[in-house]
Design an enzyme around this catalytic site. Sequence first.
Site, PDB file in Angstrom:
ATOM      1  N   LYS A  53       0.855  -1.197   0.000  1.00 24.53           N
ATOM      2  CA  LYS A  53       0.000   0.000   0.000  1.00 24.53           C
ATOM      3  C   LYS A  53       0.886   1.240   0.000  1.00 24.53           C
ATOM      4  O   LYS A  53       1.891   1.284   0.737  1.00 24.53           O
ATOM      5  CB  LYS A  53      -0.914  -0.017   1.225  1.00 24.53           C
ATOM      6  CG  LYS A  53      -2.016   1.040   1.230  1.00 24.53           C
ATOM      7  CD  LYS A  53      -2.917   0.888   2.466  1.00 24.53           C
ATOM      8  CE  LYS A  53      -4.089   1.851   2.479  1.00 24.53           C
ATOM      9  NZ  LYS A  53      -4.944   1.682   3.683  1.00 24.53           N
ATOM     10  N   SER A  82      -9.874   1.444   2.508  1.00 16.50           N
ATOM     11  CA  SER A  82      -9.017   2.257   1.672  1.00 16.50           C
ATOM     12  C   SER A  82      -7.904   1.483   0.960  1.00 16.50           C
ATOM     13  O   SER A  82      -7.308   2.003   0.021  1.00 16.50           O
ATOM     14  CB  SER A  82      -8.375   3.341   2.532  1.00 16.50           C
ATOM     15  OG  SER A  82      -7.496   2.759   3.479  1.00 16.50           O
ATOM     16  N   SER A 141     -10.003  -0.961   6.725  1.00 20.58           N
ATOM     17  CA  SER A 141      -9.402  -0.697   5.414  1.00 20.58           C
ATOM     18  C   SER A 141      -8.630  -1.854   4.803  1.00 20.58           C
ATOM     19  O   SER A 141      -8.246  -1.793   3.639  1.00 20.58           O
ATOM     20  CB  SER A 141      -8.492   0.527   5.484  1.00 20.58           C
ATOM     21  OG  SER A 141      -9.267   1.695   5.417  1.00 20.58           O
TER      22      SER A 141
END
Lengths: 477, 100, 480
Positions: A76, A151, A175
């Site tokens: 990420k 996310s 997330s």
Amino acid sequence: MATTALEVASAVRAGERSARAVVEEHLAVIGEREAEVHAFNLVMADEARERADAVDAAVAAGSDPGPLAGVPVALKDNMCTRGVPTTCSSRILAQWRPPYDATTVERLTAAGAVIIGKTNLDEFAMGSSTENSAFGPTKNPHDTSRVPGGSSGGSAAAVAAGFAPLALGSDTGGSVRQPAALCGVVGVKPTYGAVSRYGLLAFASSLDQIGPFAHTVADAATLYEAIAGHDPRDSTSIPEPAAPVSSWLDDGVDGMRVGVISELSGGGIEGIASDVQARVRVAADALAAAGATVEETSVPSVIYGLTAYYLIAPAEASSNLARYDGVRYGLRVDGPNTEAMNVATRTAGFGDEVKRRIMLGTYALSAGYYDAYYGKAQRVRTLIIDDFAAAYEKYDVLLSPTSPTTAFELGAKVADPMTMYVNDVCTIPSNLAGHPAISVPYGVGDDGLPVGVQVLAPLMGDVTMFRVAAALERSLP
Amino acid sequence: MSSPISRDDVAHVARLARLELTPDELDRFTGQLAAVLDHAADVEALDVTDVEPTHHPYPLRNVQRADVVVPSCDRDEVLAEAPASEDGRFRVPPVLGEEA
Amino acid sequence: MTDTAPVVEPTLPDGWELVVGLEVHCELSTATKLFCGCRNRFGDDPNTNVCPVCLGLPGSLPVLNGSAVDYAMRLGLALNCTVNPAVFARKNYFYPDMPKDYQVTQYDLPTSTDGHLELPDGTVVGIERAHIEEDTGKSTHVGGSGRIHDATHSLVDYNRAGIPLVEIVSRPDIRTVESARAYASELRAILTSIDVSDAKMEEGSMRVDANVSVRPIGSDELRTRCEVKNINSIRSLGRAIEYEANRHIDLYDSGQTPRQETRHWDEANGRSTSGRSKEDSEDYRYFPEPDLVPLDPTGAQVDAIAEAMPPLPSARRHALADAAGLEAGSVALVVERGQDELALAAISAGADGGIVIKHLENNLADGTGELTAESFAALAAMEADGRLSATQAKTVLTDLVASGGDPTSIAAAHGFEAMDTGELDAILDRLIADNPDEWGRFVDGDRKVQGFFVGQIMKATKGQADGKVVNMLMQQRAAG
């Protein structure tokens, strides 16, 4: 991709497959579908090849590159990679190149993994659909008209699309787990403090936790073991080595006590889709069939979780994101004085959702409102912890849906923040309590899209959580 | 019930947070923040006066390090990321505020 | 407070009482910064002692320096405070020299609370709290006159960012400018004697802000106070307080009231100026720092620090004053310079306390070098019984400091022997003959000309005559 991370690592360690070949295969898949999915902010093809060659050289020299030898991992884009742009999918970081690696990045490298790219996210991890990225949304590989969740949508999509067998995300209110559910992969939020936050760009410090994505529970467990364990650079890191979660995966659930959280399964919070509820019931039955005692149980204060979260997380974020002021790194929009420069930079650099949460958090902390909002939310947090404690006197683990629905259409919820926030209703309580939770893909909903079932465990219950998740996985046809 | 946050409140927090909002944005954000805070009404109604707040989910105490020097960053590497620098320092436009 | 008459600041108009509290920031002299392993050192090249943590780079996290906590607790105990469990908080405001745009500090749960400090004259000033926090970087304002208001731009160095500070907040117990200065000196003496800070105001490792207000004598109200910053020396502290108090009184006298604000001391022009109004930035939105965990020192830890505490200046002053037979206030300078151990040893070796303190105060400001207690005592004895004049003693002392040795042989080497009075008589005869008018005036009781004769004799003897002996001879002659 047919092979698991464990199979890849095993073949690379044995010298049966080269890490370089593994990387090339994955780069080829990325070449085929990335334009459509947009999982990555940056594909690190050259770095990955170089790293794979180093792994192969180690194997040739007779040394063991580690448990993740040659396994591509998607990272990420809110974890620091030295000299490689780390953007948080925000304009404000421009092409910031950190002068240091996150602890997780160091540990991945030490385990022999190959970082293949930096994945897209909702700006500063604020969102549940990856539509809040400054660089455009990521699409769900199962249906590119739908969101991948967020996310960590880029990481979830990267694994689902076969771009990498493993990925790391960060989970502040769900997330990792929610996009894992929407993309049909395994997603883990470890106990708060199990994985170092050093080098993770902070959203809400007391809630943020890095966790794995994988196709299988065993792969996720291996990645967990590689990144977890005490880090002296994070004061909130648990001062113990990583829990040996892999060694318990096959032990089953015979005699275990499982509670299905009634508030999250149609009995309290509205909006949990019936097809999702149905899959949780199937999962509960499967665990019962495997020898567990399964009951419905109430954790009353989880209904306040969403509210508490949307005061605490923005409050911490408003402070964490103050440093993006155009002085030391990242974007600067000039002004006649430093104050004006700060305002111009932040106004141009942050997207609407980030601004909303900064203002909400600023308000929740401001004079005269602290007690009513932030202070109260932190007390509600205690209520939730107490209710979980009561439940865990009776049950080893709890069960719930991960996400109220399957993947929704792109653009469906962007206009109304509150509608979007409700996506996190099942995942937030674990963040508030610091507890571990995992989303296991468990069939599909009425629309044929993946449904995730969430296994929740008490603080430091990561071993039990993985063990139950593995049993659940085995129960699938 | 009355709105939990006014347009002026939003303008005030925007100033505190060094953000500039257009009049349209101010209207829109006021409505959106009010919706979130309306949702907080259920929590506001809870009596939690006897409940201690939780600031850290994992209860640790006295985490400290030894007072031992470790190498600092290379200045050039750090300043290479600065929007502007001069003489080994970060350069900013003039500062309006008082000297700290 | 005692029930004696209130102490009144002499520079204020009649009827007004000064009310001052001081906030002192001192940098702790740890090896590294508060939350990272960067060097804590003054004067290095800009931005060479920086890392992701103290630059506030995204993703970095603080880890507390254990020595800083120990130093802060030692300081708290030295200020007679209670040492408490403590929690770090974030104080949120934007400033370019603050890397994270929040300062990590202790807010509602500071390490030390409720102490006091005793000034050399016996005045006791209450300490409200002493808390740990991080320092900011340093901005240099470039262009214009180099001051903040007309600079074209500023340059920021973060070497200082993250250096551990303790902020010591006094109660508003200070009633005179002299006490304010004494408080700052005393605090500096404590900081250096317990080895937690250099406490150099000129290098900024000790910074004093004054909260100043006034009130009519006899009132116990607390009126609007102004915080005066940018005070760079103990002398400035006195000037700034005096100016600010009189400014308040002028305002009250003209029917106005001061505005509560931060003001800046302008040493060059001898006045304070108003800071820019910051209506919004006063809302600091403190909340517990989620990246750090609470401090909860054990009783054993606190006891160990208390036991290892070196003697504090007030105790040392009392000990030396008792030994020397003087007032505590008159040995303050010697204690502040850390020369009390030598003084006590010299006195216990037989030296006269007054002579020892006099030399330490007047002649040994730059250090005592090779001077030992024994040679100091021997020198003092020679001076006390007239074998050496004060001037000669000072010369011998200089040699003892430079290279040690025996004062008797040093005196001999200089040819310092007590002059016999015959020699002085001859000189005096000659002076009387050469200056009959002056002598006449002396005989008539004009003591102003005494200095003239003493000076002439000193000149003739190259300073070796004992002033006391000369005076005695002149008295005898005049009476005779």
